[in-house]
Design an enzyme around this catalytic site. Structure first.
Site, short mmCIF file in Angstrom:
data_model
loop_
_atom_site.label_atom_id
_atom_site.label_comp_id
_atom_site.label_asym_id
_atom_site.label_seq_id
_atom_site.Cartn_x
_atom_site.Cartn_y
_atom_site.Cartn_z
N GLY A 162 5.02 -10.20 4.39
CA GLY A 162 5.63 -10.01 5.45
C GLY A 162 5.13 -10.89 6.42
N HIS A 187 9.12 -3.48 3.28
CA HIS A 187 8.65 -3.55 1.97
C HIS A 187 9.96 -3.95 1.27
CE1 HIS A 187 5.38 -0.75 3.46
NE2 HIS A 187 4.89 -1.51 3.19
N MET A 215 8.78 -2.64 11.73
CA MET A 215 8.55 -1.50 10.88
C MET A 215 7.13 -1.49 10.30
SD MET A 215 11.84 -0.90 8.86
CE MET A 215 13.48 -0.44 9.53
N MET A 223 0.86 -1.32 0.04
CA MET A 223 0.11 0.07 -0.15
C MET A 223 0.86 1.36 0.22
SD MET A 223 -3.44 -1.17 2.20
CE MET A 223 -2.85 -0.75 3.67
N GLY A 224 2.02 0.98 -0.41
CA GLY A 224 3.00 2.22 -0.37
C GLY A 224 3.64 2.65 1.03
P1 AMP Z 1 1.32 -2.82 3.44
O1 AMP Z 1 1.98 -1.87 2.58
O2 AMP Z 1 1.51 -2.25 4.83
O3 AMP Z 1 0.10 -3.66 2.96
O4 AMP Z 1 2.24 -4.20 3.36
C1 AMP Z 1 2.90 -4.90 2.37
C2 AMP Z 1 3.61 -5.91 2.54
O5 AMP Z 1 4.66 -5.64 3.15
C3 AMP Z 1 2.92 -7.07 3.23
O6 AMP Z 1 3.03 -8.31 2.85
C4 AMP Z 1 3.48 -6.82 4.53
O7 AMP Z 1 3.20 -8.06 5.65
C5 AMP Z 1 4.83 -6.43 4.38
N1 AMP Z 1 5.29 -5.86 5.58
C6 AMP Z 1 4.93 -4.78 6.35
N2 AMP Z 1 5.72 -4.33 7.27
C7 AMP Z 1 6.60 -5.33 7.27
C8 AMP Z 1 7.92 -5.50 8.09
N3 AMP Z 1 8.21 -4.60 9.11
N4 AMP Z 1 8.50 -6.55 7.72
C9 AMP Z 1 8.46 -7.34 6.61
N5 AMP Z 1 7.45 -7.37 5.92
C10 AMP Z 1 6.44 -6.13 6.07
#
Ligand code: AMP
Length: 287
Positions: free
Chosen positions: A147, A37, A184, A30-31
């Site tokens: 993640g 990420h 994070m 989601m940026g």
């Molecule tokens: P989001 O942008 O929050 O939807 O996350 C996109 C992807 O990044 C998802 O697969 C999350 O699980 C992963 N992600 C977010 N935070 C972390 C983190 N701290 N460590 C590893 N992966 C992450």
């Protein structure tokens, strides 16, 4: 890096890569990107010929009173970060392209989505399985990278991919943490400096349960109590849930056949943070 917003153009590019025999890796986001990420991007780059990252703040996974409108966005910075990692394609569709008028289809996984975040945020996982299904059909990846930070989300996508025969390898990559242990998250930006200091309470609670597990504690109830007690010591923190579940089924258990996963969700002010840990693995943060 090519930037694409139209689903049809992305589909054509994916078909061309596949025709050339290239293995496509996909990182949906989601940026407002951070190192978590970028670790997913690096995992994709290391095992695929071409990496596609998507940026789309998906409205269907937010509840009416949640933070869709104020979710942090910075596409220029994200673009620079992805480009410097060597990403091949940035797919950044618009809302209207993905959800045209009259859109009425649901994608729902049962059995592992009713508790934890799924119980607290009823729109969240149906919204995720819907958007990830759509993105998988458009990007046509061989492998997709998620993640562990969002353990239930990743487990739900793995189940959906298996149940619906998507034929995509879904990889769960380790949570990337700040030096003090805080997982994070794009939402960490919402925290005041005092909340930010207290936010390490989540990982410290997980570390305390992990130490008990390593010392031989195997009772789900006792491990959960350790999590709750640790979170209760954190100033200004409101517990949303503490759970210890079977890693495979995501069900609360008293004793564990598969790896036990401890999960916590808590509010600091208005900001809801989540974290989890597979018990028995190293997690060296002070209580
Ligand atoms: P989001 O942008 O929050 O939807 O996350 C996109 C992807 O990044 C998802 O697969 C999350 O699980 C992963 N992600 C977010 N935070 C972390 C983190 N701290 N460590 C590893 N992966 C992450």
């Amino acid at each position: 890096m090519i930037e694409i917003s139209e689903p049809a153009a992305m589909r054509a590019e994916a078909e061309s890569l596949r025709a050339q025999g290239k293995r496509i890796g996909f990182v949906p986001t989601m940026g407002y990107l951070h190192e978590g990420h970028l670790a997913l991007v690096r995992a994709s780059m290391a095992s695929c010929h071409a990496t596609v990252a998507s940026i789309f703040v998906n409205p269907t996974q937010f509840g009416p009173s949640e933070d869709f409108d104020r979710y942090p966005r910075d596409i220029d910075r994200d673009r620079r970060l992805l480009e410097s990692e060597g990403v091949d394609i940035l797919f950044a569709p618009t809302r209207d392209e993905l959800y045209p008028p009259g859109f009425s289809t649901e994608v729902r996984v049962n059995g592992i989505t009713e508790n934890l975040c799924g119980g607290r945020r009823p729109n969240f996982l149906p919204g995720v399985t819907l958007i990830v299904s759509k993105l998988f059909h458009i990007v046509k990846p061989h492998a997709a990278f998620f993640g562990q930070k969002d353990y239930q989300q990743c487990a739900t996508i793995q189940r959906m991919v298996r149940d619906l025969d998507f034929g995509i390898e879904v990889r769960m990559e380790p949570t990337v943490r700040e030096p003090d242990g805080l997982a994070m998250s794009s939402r960490n930006k919402y925290l005041t400096s005092e909340e930010r200091r207290n936010a390490t309470g989540l990982v410290r609670a997980l570390a305390r349960a992990n130490r008990a597990y390593l010392a031989g504690e195997r009772s789900g109830t006792k491990l959960r109590t350790i999590l709750t007690d640790a979170l209760c010591e954190v100033p200004g923190l409101r517990i949303d849930y503490t759970e210890v579940v079977e890693g495979e089924t995501l069900q609360t258990a008293e004793t564990f056949q598969s790896p036990a996963v401890a999960l916590v969700a808590a509010f600091l002010g208005e900001t809801r943070l989540i974290d989890n840990h597979i018990l028995g693995e190293p997690l060296p943060y002070e209580v």
